[in-house]
Scaffold this active site. Structure first.
Site, PDB file in Angstrom:
ATOM      1  N   ARG A 176       0.954  -1.615   0.287  1.00 36.60           N
ATOM      2  CA  ARG A 176       0.359   0.072   0.581  1.00 36.60           C
ATOM      3  C   ARG A 176       1.005   1.257  -0.011  1.00 36.60           C
ATOM      4  O   ARG A 176       0.231   2.240   0.502  1.00 36.60           O
ATOM      5  CB  ARG A 176      -0.989   0.164   0.959  1.00 36.60           C
ATOM      6  N   SER A 226     -11.477  -1.894   1.470  1.00 34.04           N
ATOM      7  CA  SER A 226     -10.740  -2.545   2.959  1.00 34.04           C
ATOM      8  C   SER A 226     -10.943  -1.453   3.936  1.00 34.04           C
ATOM      9  O   SER A 226      -9.611  -0.864   3.183  1.00 34.04           O
ATOM     10  CB  SER A 226      -9.791  -3.580   2.768  1.00 34.04           C
ATOM     11  N   GLU A 296      -6.337   2.294   6.514  1.00 29.52           N
ATOM     12  CA  GLU A 296      -5.963   2.468   4.819  1.00 29.52           C
ATOM     13  C   GLU A 296      -7.077   3.771   4.266  1.00 29.52           C
ATOM     14  O   GLU A 296      -6.338   3.676   3.465  1.00 29.52           O
ATOM     15  CB  GLU A 296      -6.311   0.764   4.456  1.00 29.52           C
TER      16      GLU A 296
END
Length: 303
Positions: A176, A226, A296
């Protein structure tokens, strides 16, 4: 309204592509967010360059947006310019085993183009609800595949407004993250390197992954995907479930009962609801298991 900023933006882009006080809930998959002071939709690399240059000249904050699939915007909105690189910059071209796409192209449409051309390797991205630009920034991935596996190079505007082409090995693609995220570059497009495959096998894998998503993820509700990054050695959803937080809610923000790694908008959730829920879930998991959860989802505006 800053009249000079507005005049410069409308001079750089067509007037109909510069919106004032635009509700950000219309532009995020969470369906949450107050108004952005200015919302611009460039239709070319040159217009992106001009819009950013105007913001810098006028010392206005700006934020680059795709389709808002990983974003929580404050209820108060954003005091600055949102530059959306999306449908107006979404061209996709297939040449041999390579796909060239603009940053606003959706991953689903790129995957469909790969399928049409009989190219394998992009199946993992077919169900990720984002644009190519955002996927390059955060090295998006799912089901064992990630962008670093398929990106050949990415065209960006650097911090000085200069065009750069960054090769895969220079992108520092990790979980990420990427050099693009760390340096604040703006993605304009990318070259994706795939391999020849069998169309029916490609379609079969895409359908298999789609079935997994539909059965395991709360796709029927607005969300930002998510919610938490995967803690090393753990799964965020399992930790949240084992903390007894399945279905936990703050207002209309709710931990999905279908997949505890997702926070959903179960009705008219506010950004404040989601923010408080995320903080309470993180605190509870750390208290129970000693594992910190890092969101996230990106936040934009005042919280």
């Amino acid at each position: 309204m800053n009249q000079r900023l507005y005049e410069k933006l409308t001079a750089a882009l067509a007037e109909e592509r510069v919106l004032l006080s635009e509700p950000m809930k219309k532009h995020t998959t969470f369906r949450i967010g107050g108004p952005a002071d200015y919302f611009v939709m460039p239709a070319s690399e040159e217009e992106v360059e001009k819009a950013i240059a105007v913001c810098k000249e006028e010392e206005s904050p700006y934020y680059i947006l795709g389709n808002g699939s990983n974003l929580l915007v404050s209820d108060a909105g954003y005091r600055g310019v949102v530059i959306q690189i999306y449908k107006e910059m979404s061209q996709i071209r297939v040449e041999g085993t390579c796909i060239y796409a603009q940053a606003g192209a959706s991953l689903a449409k790129i995957a469909a183009a790969a399928l049409d051309a009989g190219l394998a390797g992009f199946e993992f991205a077919a169900g990720i609800p984002g644009t190519l630009g955002g996927a390059c920034v955060m090295n998006a991935g799912a089901y064992g595949g990630e962008m670093k596996d398929v990106l050949a190079d990415v065209t960006v505007l650097d911090e000085n407004g200069k065009l750069q082409r960054i090769e895969n090995e220079q992108m520092e693609l990790g979980y990420r993250t990427s050099i693009i995220a760390r340096k604040g570059y703006t993605v304009l497009g990318a070259k994706i390197q795939l391999q020849e495959g069998v169309r029916e096998e490609i379609r079969g894998l895409m359908n298999e992954l789609k079935e997994k998503r539909v059965s395991k993820q709360p796709l029927e509700y607005p969300s930002a995907g998510s919610t938490f990054k995967r803690p090393e050695g753990y799964f965020a959803g399992k930790l949240i479930q084992d903390s007894g937080l399945c279905g936990f809610r703050v207002g209309d923000a709710m931990v999905s009962e279908k997949h505890c790694g997702f926070v959903i908008n179960a009705g008219e959730a506010t950004a404040a609801d989601v923010d408080l829920l995320i903080r309470q879930v993180s605190a509870k998991v750390e208290e129970q298991f000693g594992v910190p959860l890092e969101p996230e989802v990106k936040r934009l505006g005042e919280f």
